[in-house]
Design a protein around this motif. Structure first.
Motif, PDB file in Angstrom:
ATOM      1  N   GLY A 141     -43.847  -6.360 -24.817  1.00 48.98           N
ATOM      2  CA  GLY A 141     -42.967  -7.451 -24.411  1.00 48.98           C
ATOM      3  C   GLY A 141     -42.754  -8.509 -25.461  1.00 48.98           C
ATOM      4  N   VAL A 142     -43.106  -8.202 -26.718  1.00 51.81           N
ATOM      5  CA  VAL A 142     -42.889  -9.156 -27.805  1.00 51.81           C
ATOM      6  C   VAL A 142     -41.434  -9.075 -28.252  1.00 51.81           C
ATOM      7  N   GLU A 143     -40.767 -10.229 -28.374  1.00 49.48           N
ATOM      8  CA  GLU A 143     -39.403 -10.257 -28.891  1.00 49.48           C
ATOM      9  C   GLU A 143     -39.475 -10.362 -30.411  1.00 49.48           C
ATOM     10  N   THR A 144     -38.859  -9.416 -31.092  1.00 52.37           N
ATOM     11  CA  THR A 144     -38.969  -9.368 -32.554  1.00 52.37           C
ATOM     12  C   THR A 144     -37.664  -9.765 -33.227  1.00 52.37           C
ATOM     13  N   PHE A 145     -37.808 -10.320 -34.431  1.00 52.62           N
ATOM     14  CA  PHE A 145     -36.672 -10.751 -35.240  1.00 52.62           C
ATOM     15  C   PHE A 145     -36.863 -10.208 -36.644  1.00 52.62           C
ATOM     16  N   GLY A 160     -45.314  -9.531 -39.684  1.00 58.49           N
ATOM     17  CA  GLY A 160     -45.499  -8.330 -38.871  1.00 58.49           C
ATOM     18  C   GLY A 160     -46.449  -7.327 -39.470  1.00 58.49           C
ATOM     19  N   GLY A 161     -47.498  -7.815 -40.134  1.00 57.26           N
ATOM     20  CA  GLY A 161     -48.547  -6.926 -40.625  1.00 57.26           C
ATOM     21  C   GLY A 161     -49.569  -6.635 -39.545  1.00 57.26           C
ATOM     22  N   SER A 162     -50.668  -6.018 -39.941  1.00 59.73           N
ATOM     23  CA  SER A 162     -51.664  -5.580 -38.967  1.00 59.73           C
ATOM     24  C   SER A 162     -52.239  -6.727 -38.150  1.00 59.73           C
ATOM     25  N   GLY A 163     -52.564  -7.850 -38.797  1.00 52.50           N
ATOM     26  CA  GLY A 163     -53.145  -8.986 -38.082  1.00 52.50           C
ATOM     27  C   GLY A 163     -52.158  -9.641 -37.149  1.00 52.50           C
ATOM     28  N   VAL A 174     -44.142 -14.184 -26.340  1.00 53.43           N
ATOM     29  CA  VAL A 174     -44.380 -14.111 -27.777  1.00 53.43           C
ATOM     30  C   VAL A 174     -43.116 -13.688 -28.511  1.00 53.43           C
ATOM     31  N   GLY A 175     -42.847 -14.366 -29.621  1.00 51.03           N
ATOM     32  CA  GLY A 175     -41.831 -13.959 -30.569  1.00 51.03           C
ATOM     33  C   GLY A 175     -42.483 -13.667 -31.900  1.00 51.03           C
ATOM     34  N   LEU A 176     -41.888 -12.768 -32.670  1.00 48.21           N
ATOM     35  CA  LEU A 176     -42.447 -12.416 -33.975  1.00 48.21           C
ATOM     36  C   LEU A 176     -41.312 -12.152 -34.957  1.00 48.21           C
ATOM     37  N   ALA A 177     -41.422 -12.712 -36.148  1.00 50.21           N
ATOM     38  CA  ALA A 177     -40.429 -12.493 -37.202  1.00 50.21           C
ATOM     39  C   ALA A 177     -41.081 -11.819 -38.391  1.00 50.21           C
TER      40      ALA A 177
END
Length: 482
Positions: free
Chosen positions: A108-112, A14-17, A32-35
C-alpha cells in the motif's frame, strides 16, 4: 480526526533500508509515500552487492574448470562471453527491481519515480514541482562512488559503471585498497582481464586483521594480479595525447566536475596513460577508481530544513536514527555509520519500532559480521588482533593450511582460521576466516560470538570432519599472546 498531511510517512530513497521501512510501516496501517530517482533496490540490488556477487560467481568458473581436470573431468577451456553474461545479469536485476516495486505496491505504499528534495521539515518537492506533505520524513538516499580530486578523473570509471560496460578491457588499473577495489581486482582477473592495482597505503584492506589481509594480498599476487602498495596515481591523460597540453577547464575539472561528467555519460573514451607516485608511466585500456564513497546528501534541501550534516556530508543522527529535526530521520549509508545493506535494513526496522510501535529501539552496531568477496574470501566479526591487543591481554589461536579440495588439484592456496580470545574473560573477541566460503562460515560463527561465547564453548563443539571450518573448534594451544 483527519491528518493535515498527505502522508504519515514519506521516505526519500528506494534502496533496501528505505523499502523495508516503508513497507513494514505501511503494513501497520501507516500512510506511506516513497520517492526514488533511479531504480528500486538501490545500490545493493542494482549497482552493488547483488550484481557484484553474480560477477564473483562468474569469475570463479575458470578455476573450477582447471580443478575439474585434476578430478578426472574432461573439460575444455573456453573464452568468457561478457555480452551473454551481461544480458543475463540485467535480466536478473530487472526481475529483482520488479520484486521491490511489487513489495511496495502490495503493502500500500504510494511510489513516485522522481528525485525529491525538502522544502521544509514537512514538505517534499518532486521533480515536476508537485509538493507532498508528511508528518514524518525518512531519508534513505544511500551513497555514491567518488572520483579523486584529480584532473581528467572523468577518464576513469567507478563501481556504478562496471556493470554497463559494452566490453571488458584487456587491461585495467584499479586505484584503491578497500574491499571494493580488491573484490573487483579478483573478479576482473578471473574474467581474463590483466589487472594492476595501486594502493597508497602500506597494505590493502586497512582496518581488517593484519594477518588475514596479508594472506589475501599474497593470494592476489600469486593469482597474477599486479598489486602495488605505497603507490598512487598523480596524473592521467588520454593515451596518445601529451598530458602537458591539457589546460583550462579540462585540466582543472577535479573530483566534483568529474562526478558531474560521469553522470552525464562522459565516462570512458579509450586507453588512458597514468603517472604514478613512484614515477613510472603506463597505459591501460581502462582505469577504475575504487577510492571511496560519499553520502548522497547533496542538493536535497537537508540543511535548509535544519538537518545537520557532518564533515563528509553524512547526516548526523542519534541512536534512534533521529536527525536534529524532530520529525526527520535517516538510515543507511547516508548516515555513514556502518555501510552495509543488512545494517540499513535493521536501521529501517528499528525506525519503525521507535516511531510507529511505541517501542524505542536503538540500533545495535556492535559485533556485525561481514564478508569480503575476494578470492579467497574473508569473513570477519569482532576485533582484529591489533585492536584487541591494544585494549587488553589476549591469546591468538590460528591455523593456516592448504585445503583438501584445491590441494588435491595441485594448488598452493592457503586458508586461515583465527580466533582472538580475552585472557581474562575467555570470551572470543574476534573471528577471522580467509577461505573459500568464508562468508557462509562467518555468518554461523557470528551467532556464537554475538552471544558472548568463550573459547571453551568453542572447544566443547565436536568437529565436522573433513571440513575447513573444523579448525575453528580444534585449536587448543595459542600461537601467541599479546
Amino acid at each position: 480526526m483527519a491528518s493535515t498531511y498527505d502522508f504519515d510517512l514519506f521516505v526519500i530513497g528506494g534502496g533496501s533500508g528505505g523499502v523495508r521501512a516503508a513497507r513494514v510501516a505501511a503494513g501497520d496501517g501507516v500512510k506511506v509515500g516513497l520517492a526514488e530517482e533511479s531504480r528500486y533496490g538501490g545500490t545493493c540490488v542494482i549497482r552493488g552487492c547483488v550484481p557484484k556477487k553474480l560477477m564473483v560467481f562468474a569469475s570463479e568458473y575458470r578455476d573450477m574448470t582447471e580443478d575439474a581436470r585434476a578430478y578426472g573431468w574432461d573439460i575444455k577451456d573456453g573464452p568468457f562471453d561478457w555480452p551473454a553474461f551481461q544480458k543475463n545479469l540485467h535480466t536478473e536485476l530487472d526481475r529483482l527491481e520488479g520484486v521491490y516495486r511489487n513489495l511496495l505496491a502490495n503493502s500500500g505504499v504510494e511510489t513516485f519515480d522522481s528525485r525529491a528534495r525538502l522544502k521544509d521539515k514537512h514538505t517534499i518537492v518532486l521533480d515536476d514541482g508537485t509538493e507532498k506533505t508528511a508528518k514524518t520524513i525518512l531519508i534513505a538516499t544511500g551513497g555514491y562512488p567518488v572520483r579523486p580530486d584529480l584532473p581528467n578523473a572523468d577518464l576513469g570509471i567507478v563501481s556504478d559503471d562496471i556493470f554497463d560496460l559494452e566490453s571488458l578491457p584487456k587491461s585495467i588499473l584499479i586505484i584503491g585498497g578497500g574491499y571494493i577495489a580488491c573484490e573487483f581486482a579478483c573478479i576482473l582477473h578471473g574474467l581474463g582481464v590483466e589487472v594492476t592495482q595501486y594502493y597508497r597505503g602500506a597494505q590493502i584492506l586497512r582496518g581488517f586483521d593484519d594477518e588475514a589481509r596479508g594472506l589475501i594480498a599474497e593470494a592476489m599476487r600469486a593469482r597474477g594480479i599486479d598489486l602495488h602498495v605505497g603507490t598512487d596515481i598523480v596524473e592521467m591523460w588520454p593515451a596518445g595525447q601529451a598530458h602537458d597540453a591539457l589546460t583550462g577547464s579540462d585540466a582543472a575539472m577535479g573530483a566534483e566536475g568529474s562526478d558531474k561528467a560521469a553522470k552525464q555519460g562522459g565516462v570512458h573514451g579509450g586507453p588512458v596513460c597514468v603517472k604514478s607516485t613512484t614515477g613510472g608511466e603506463k597505459t591501460f585500456d581502462m582505469v577504475f577508481f575504487a577510492t571511496g564513497r560519499a553520502p548522497s546528501s547533496r542538493d536535497i534541501g537537508l540543511q535548509e530544513a535544519g538537518v545537520i550534516l557532518g564533515r563528509k556530508g553524512e547526516i548526523l543522527v542519534d541512536e534512534f536514527s533521529r536527525t536534529a529535526v524532530d520529525n526527520i530521520y535517516a538510515i543507511g549509508d547516508v548516515t555513514d555509520r556502518v555501510n552495509l545493506t543488512p545494517v540499513a535494513i535493521r536501521e529501517g526496522m528499528a525506525f519503525v519500532e521507535t516511531v510507529y510501535r511505541d517501542n524505542p529501539t536503538p540500533v545495535d552496531h556492535d559485533l556485525i559480521p561481514s564478508a569480503i568477496f575476494t578470492q579467497p574470501e574473508m569473513g570477519t566479526i569482532g576485533l582484529s588482533e591489533e585492536a584487541a591487543a591494544a585494549q587488553e591481554e589476549i591469546e591468538v589461536y590460528a591455523s593456516s593450511f592448504r585445503p583438501m579440495q584445491t590441494a588435491f588439484a595441485g594448488r598452493e592456496a592457503r586458508v586461515l582460521m583465527k580466533l582472538i580470545v580475552s585472557r581474562k574473560t575467555r570470551v572470543v573477541l574476534g573471528c577471522h576466516i580467509v577461505a573459500p566460503g568464508a562468508g557462509e562460515m562467518i555468518q554461523l560463527a557470528g551467532i556464537a560470538i554475538k552471544m558472548g561465547a568463550t573459547k571453551e564453548d568453542f572447544d566443547r563443539v565436536c568437529a565436522v570432519h573433513p571440513t575447513m571450518s573444523e579448525e575453528i573448534v580444534t585449536m587448543r594451544t595459542p600461537i601467541r599472546t599479546a
